[in-house]
Design an enzyme around this catalytic site. Structure first.
Site, PDB file in Angstrom:
ATOM      1  N   GLU A  17       0.764  -1.157  -0.135  1.00 37.32           N
ATOM      2  CA  GLU A  17      -0.111  -0.093  -0.170  1.00 37.32           C
ATOM      3  C   GLU A  17       0.720   1.422   0.148  1.00 37.32           C
ATOM      4  O   GLU A  17       1.877   1.163   0.507  1.00 37.32           O
ATOM      5  CB  GLU A  17      -0.826  -0.099   1.208  1.00 37.32           C
ATOM      6  CG  GLU A  17      -1.823  -0.935   1.394  1.00 37.32           C
ATOM      7  CD  GLU A  17      -2.641  -1.110   2.620  1.00 37.32           C
ATOM      8  OE1 GLU A  17      -2.889  -0.118   3.196  1.00 37.32           O
ATOM      9  OE2 GLU A  17      -2.739  -2.245   3.228  1.00 37.32           O
ATOM     10  N   CYS A  63       2.910   8.164   1.630  1.00 39.34           N
ATOM     11  CA  CYS A  63       3.365   7.233   2.828  1.00 39.34           C
ATOM     12  C   CYS A  63       3.587   5.908   2.268  1.00 39.34           C
ATOM     13  O   CYS A  63       2.742   5.489   1.557  1.00 39.34           O
ATOM     14  CB  CYS A  63       2.379   7.226   3.866  1.00 39.34           C
ATOM     15  SG  CYS A  63       2.812   5.852   5.160  1.00 39.34           S
ATOM     16  N   CYS A 105       5.574  -7.678   7.793  1.00 39.62           N
ATOM     17  CA  CYS A 105       6.461  -7.041   8.713  1.00 39.62           C
ATOM     18  C   CYS A 105       6.541  -8.379   9.587  1.00 39.62           C
ATOM     19  O   CYS A 105       5.822  -8.908  10.179  1.00 39.62           O
ATOM     20  CB  CYS A 105       5.871  -6.008   9.432  1.00 39.62           C
ATOM     21  SG  CYS A 105       7.187  -4.933  10.829  1.00 39.62           S
ATOM     22  N   CYS A 144       4.019  -5.757  16.460  1.00 39.12           N
ATOM     23  CA  CYS A 144       3.379  -4.987  17.202  1.00 39.12           C
ATOM     24  C   CYS A 144       1.707  -5.169  17.646  1.00 39.12           C
ATOM     25  O   CYS A 144       1.291  -5.651  16.344  1.00 39.12           O
ATOM     26  CB  CYS A 144       3.373  -3.717  16.817  1.00 39.12           C
ATOM     27  SG  CYS A 144       5.214  -2.754  16.593  1.00 39.12           S
ATOM     28  N   CYS A 198      -1.013  -3.294  15.200  1.00 37.16           N
ATOM     29  CA  CYS A 198      -0.729  -3.111  14.119  1.00 37.16           C
ATOM     30  C   CYS A 198      -1.216  -3.963  12.931  1.00 37.16           C
ATOM     31  O   CYS A 198      -0.812  -5.426  12.984  1.00 37.16           O
ATOM     32  CB  CYS A 198       0.768  -2.829  13.670  1.00 37.16           C
ATOM     33  SG  CYS A 198       1.081  -2.508  12.018  1.00 37.16           S
ATOM     34  N   GLY A 240       5.624  -2.447   6.787  1.00 38.12           N
ATOM     35  CA  GLY A 240       7.191  -2.730   6.968  1.00 38.12           C
ATOM     36  C   GLY A 240       8.018  -1.951   7.990  1.00 38.12           C
ATOM     37  O   GLY A 240       7.562  -0.920   8.354  1.00 38.12           O
ATOM     38  N   GLU A 241       9.110  -2.457   8.464  1.00 26.88           N
ATOM     39  CA  GLU A 241      10.083  -1.844   9.112  1.00 26.88           C
ATOM     40  C   GLU A 241      11.305  -1.436   8.369  1.00 26.88           C
ATOM     41  O   GLU A 241      12.239  -2.526   8.043  1.00 26.88           O
ATOM     42  CB  GLU A 241      10.473  -2.732  10.363  1.00 26.88           C
ATOM     43  CG  GLU A 241      11.745  -2.380  11.485  1.00 26.88           C
ATOM     44  CD  GLU A 241      11.567  -0.827  11.806  1.00 26.88           C
ATOM     45  OE1 GLU A 241      10.527  -0.569  12.368  1.00 26.88           O
ATOM     46  OE2 GLU A 241      12.545  -0.080  11.700  1.00 26.88           O
ATOM     47  N   SER A 269      10.456   6.061   9.851  1.00 24.22           N
ATOM     48  CA  SER A 269      10.038   5.689  11.161  1.00 24.22           C
ATOM     49  C   SER A 269      10.354   4.315  11.419  1.00 24.22           C
ATOM     50  O   SER A 269      10.378   3.580  10.657  1.00 24.22           O
ATOM     51  CB  SER A 269       8.496   5.612  11.054  1.00 24.22           C
ATOM     52  OG  SER A 269       7.816   5.357  12.139  1.00 24.22           O
ATOM     53  N   SER A 309       8.611   5.196  17.224  1.00 28.47           N
ATOM     54  CA  SER A 309       7.484   4.704  17.670  1.00 28.47           C
ATOM     55  C   SER A 309       7.659   4.194  18.970  1.00 28.47           C
ATOM     56  O   SER A 309       8.121   3.112  19.190  1.00 28.47           O
ATOM     57  CB  SER A 309       7.006   3.338  16.737  1.00 28.47           C
ATOM     58  OG  SER A 309       6.840   3.860  15.278  1.00 28.47           O
ATOM     59  N   LEU A 310       7.517   5.079  19.890  1.00 29.64           N
ATOM     60  CA  LEU A 310       7.784   4.717  21.254  1.00 29.64           C
ATOM     61  C   LEU A 310       6.552   3.917  21.833  1.00 29.64           C
ATOM     62  O   LEU A 310       6.487   2.936  22.488  1.00 29.64           O
ATOM     63  CB  LEU A 310       8.019   6.256  21.990  1.00 29.64           C
ATOM     64  CG  LEU A 310       8.537   5.887  23.345  1.00 29.64           C
ATOM     65  CD1 LEU A 310       9.864   4.960  23.422  1.00 29.64           C
ATOM     66  CD2 LEU A 310       9.045   7.318  23.784  1.00 29.64           C
ATOM     67  N   HIS A 311       5.605   4.734  21.908  1.00 29.69           N
ATOM     68  CA  HIS A 311       3.992   4.051  22.331  1.00 29.69           C
ATOM     69  C   HIS A 311       3.987   3.621  23.914  1.00 29.69           C
ATOM     70  O   HIS A 311       3.009   3.439  24.174  1.00 29.69           O
ATOM     71  CB  HIS A 311       3.622   2.957  21.285  1.00 29.69           C
ATOM     72  CG  HIS A 311       3.783   3.226  19.956  1.00 29.69           C
ATOM     73  ND1 HIS A 311       3.321   4.639  19.538  1.00 29.69           N
ATOM     74  CD2 HIS A 311       3.909   2.464  18.934  1.00 29.69           C
ATOM     75  CE1 HIS A 311       3.271   4.268  18.224  1.00 29.69           C
ATOM     76  NE2 HIS A 311       3.565   3.289  17.879  1.00 29.69           N
ATOM     77  N   ASN A 319      -5.605   3.765  15.568  1.00 23.99           N
ATOM     78  CA  ASN A 319      -6.766   3.162  14.643  1.00 23.99           C
ATOM     79  C   ASN A 319      -7.178   1.838  15.006  1.00 23.99           C
ATOM     80  O   ASN A 319      -6.157   0.853  14.951  1.00 23.99           O
ATOM     81  CB  ASN A 319      -5.893   3.132  13.315  1.00 23.99           C
ATOM     82  CG  ASN A 319      -6.236   4.343  12.337  1.00 23.99           C
ATOM     83  OD1 ASN A 319      -7.121   4.778  12.197  1.00 23.99           O
ATOM     84  ND2 ASN A 319      -5.040   5.134  12.196  1.00 23.99           N
ATOM     85  N   CYS A 375      -2.030   1.989   8.181  1.00 26.91           N
ATOM     86  CA  CYS A 375      -1.497   0.961   7.763  1.00 26.91           C
ATOM     87  C   CYS A 375      -1.820  -0.491   7.624  1.00 26.91           C
ATOM     88  O   CYS A 375      -2.475  -1.114   8.620  1.00 26.91           O
ATOM     89  CB  CYS A 375      -0.110   0.710   8.932  1.00 26.91           C
ATOM     90  SG  CYS A 375       0.323   2.250   9.457  1.00 26.91           S
TER      91      CYS A 375
END
Ligand code: SAH
Length: 344
Positions: free
Chosen positions: A89, A102, A109, A113, A116, A156-157, A188, A211-213, A287, A330
């Protein structure tokens, strides 16, 4: 090597071997970076050379499988089919400062997480540099909108595909290509510490987003398995060093999850741990992903969190959600499509 993954000097060498002068390589490079779909569109290149190139250096533009346009804000989401049948995407967002894409960096991935959608089916494979470039090129061609900004925040990372991502950055930044400034690019990561350190040494002018979260290891372990390998202290230490080496302020992402990471205590701990680290916090109301029990924080909780950070001297913005009517977050479109077409 795929011709679209070549830098201009590499292409010049490759064409020299076909007996072609340097200016020809530059012409071809320019065409490819305009997003032509075949060599036949290169009208200032002889027919003979065009067919030779098609034989020696075939390339395969992605096909649009789905295109969804938001009626609210003009956000466009593309699902592309790559040459091997896999789908990824890309989202085009129209901000006042410029059109931003984006892009995805991997098919799936492996970071796992909990919130995600991109990681649900695991990692299928990493994207090639030209497959990242193509997302930018063909979004621009299809939409007719000039792209000025890129965020590597799709599926993806990026730091799990470092070499290809670095080459992609070189391509998209090149003066004879799209010439997109590094300052207009954000990368990111979920926090692969050794790779953050490697990236720092490259001293790029891009913006690193982390991406701390969660600031607390128990919480972060639960929602981001990567934290077990690189706990928050190591991660924030790497961020401090990144700032020292590059002079670039880090942008942190914090998805606000109801009852998980959105309390006052969470905000205060975050403030404490960010002390002395010039940062910007991006608060993103979660989301909702169908397969997950996690829910977004309430508006009030988000505002309370933001105020604590701001009062503590850390600039924090609540990310405006775009494309809410088209599943623009995502991995959701790819996931839906794959479920309908059970093959991948
Ligand atoms: N792998 C990279 C980049 C891709 S994800 C990374 O982890 O940073 C881009 C951002 O979206 C990350 O901050 C990610 O944590 C966040 N994200 C993923 N799923 C989300 C969801 N359901 N709601 C809000 N943010 C989400």
């Amino acid at each position: 090597m795929n011709i679209k993954a070549m830098t201009l000097p590499e292409m010049t060498l490759a064409l020299k071997e076909l007996g072609q002068p340097a200016f020809r390589a530059k012409q071809i490079y320019t065409w490819l970076h305009k997003g032509v779909r075949s060599y036949d569109e290169m009208t200032n290149v002889s027919k003979e050379l065009r067919s030779k190139l098609a034989q020696e250096y075939p390339f395969y533009p992605p096909e649009v499988v789905r295109r969804q346009e938001s009626q609210r804000d003009g956000t466009i989401k593309y699902l592309w089919r790559l040459a091997d049948g896999n789908c990824v995407e890309t989202v085009l967002m129209r901000y006042h400062y410029g059109n931003t894409v984006c892009i995805s960096t991997e098919v799936g991935c492996r970071m796992g997480c909990a919130f995600c959608a991109s990681t649900l089916g695991g990692l299928v494979r990493r994207l090639e540099p030209q497959e990242m470039l193509d997302q930018v090129l063909f979004t621009q061609v299809d939409s007719g909108l000039p792209i000025s900004h890129i965020v590597l925040m799709g599926i993806g990372e990026p730091l799990d595909n470092m070499d290809h991502v670095m080459r992609f950055l070189e391509l998209v930044n090149s003066a004879d290509g799209m010439n997109i400034s590094m300052r207009h690019i954000s990368l990111s990561t979920c926090g692969l510490v050794p790779k953050i350190r490697e990236l720092a040494e490259k001293k790029l002018q891009l913006t690193l987003s982390v991406s701390l979260h969660a600031a607390n290891d128990d919480t972060r372990n639960e929602i981001m398995p990567v934290n077990k390998a690189y706990p928050t202290e190591q991660l924030l230490e790497a961020c401090r060093d990144y700032y020292k080496i590059t002079g670039r302020r880090i942008s942190f992402e914090y998805a606000m999850i109801h009852g998980v990471n959105d309390s006052e205590a969470d905000a205060r701990l975050l403030l404490k741990r960010l002390k002395g680290l010039p940062a910007h916090m991006n608060l993103i109301p979660l989301n909702h992903v169908e397969e997950s029990p996690l829910k977004p924080s309430t508006r009030a909780a988000v505002q309370r969190f933001q105020k604590i950070l701001e009062d503590g001297g850390v600039p924090a913005t609540v990310r405006r959600t775009l494309g809410g009517d088209i599943d623009a977050s995502c991995g959701q479109l790819r996931r839906k499509y794959n479920q309908e077409h059970q093959d991948r």
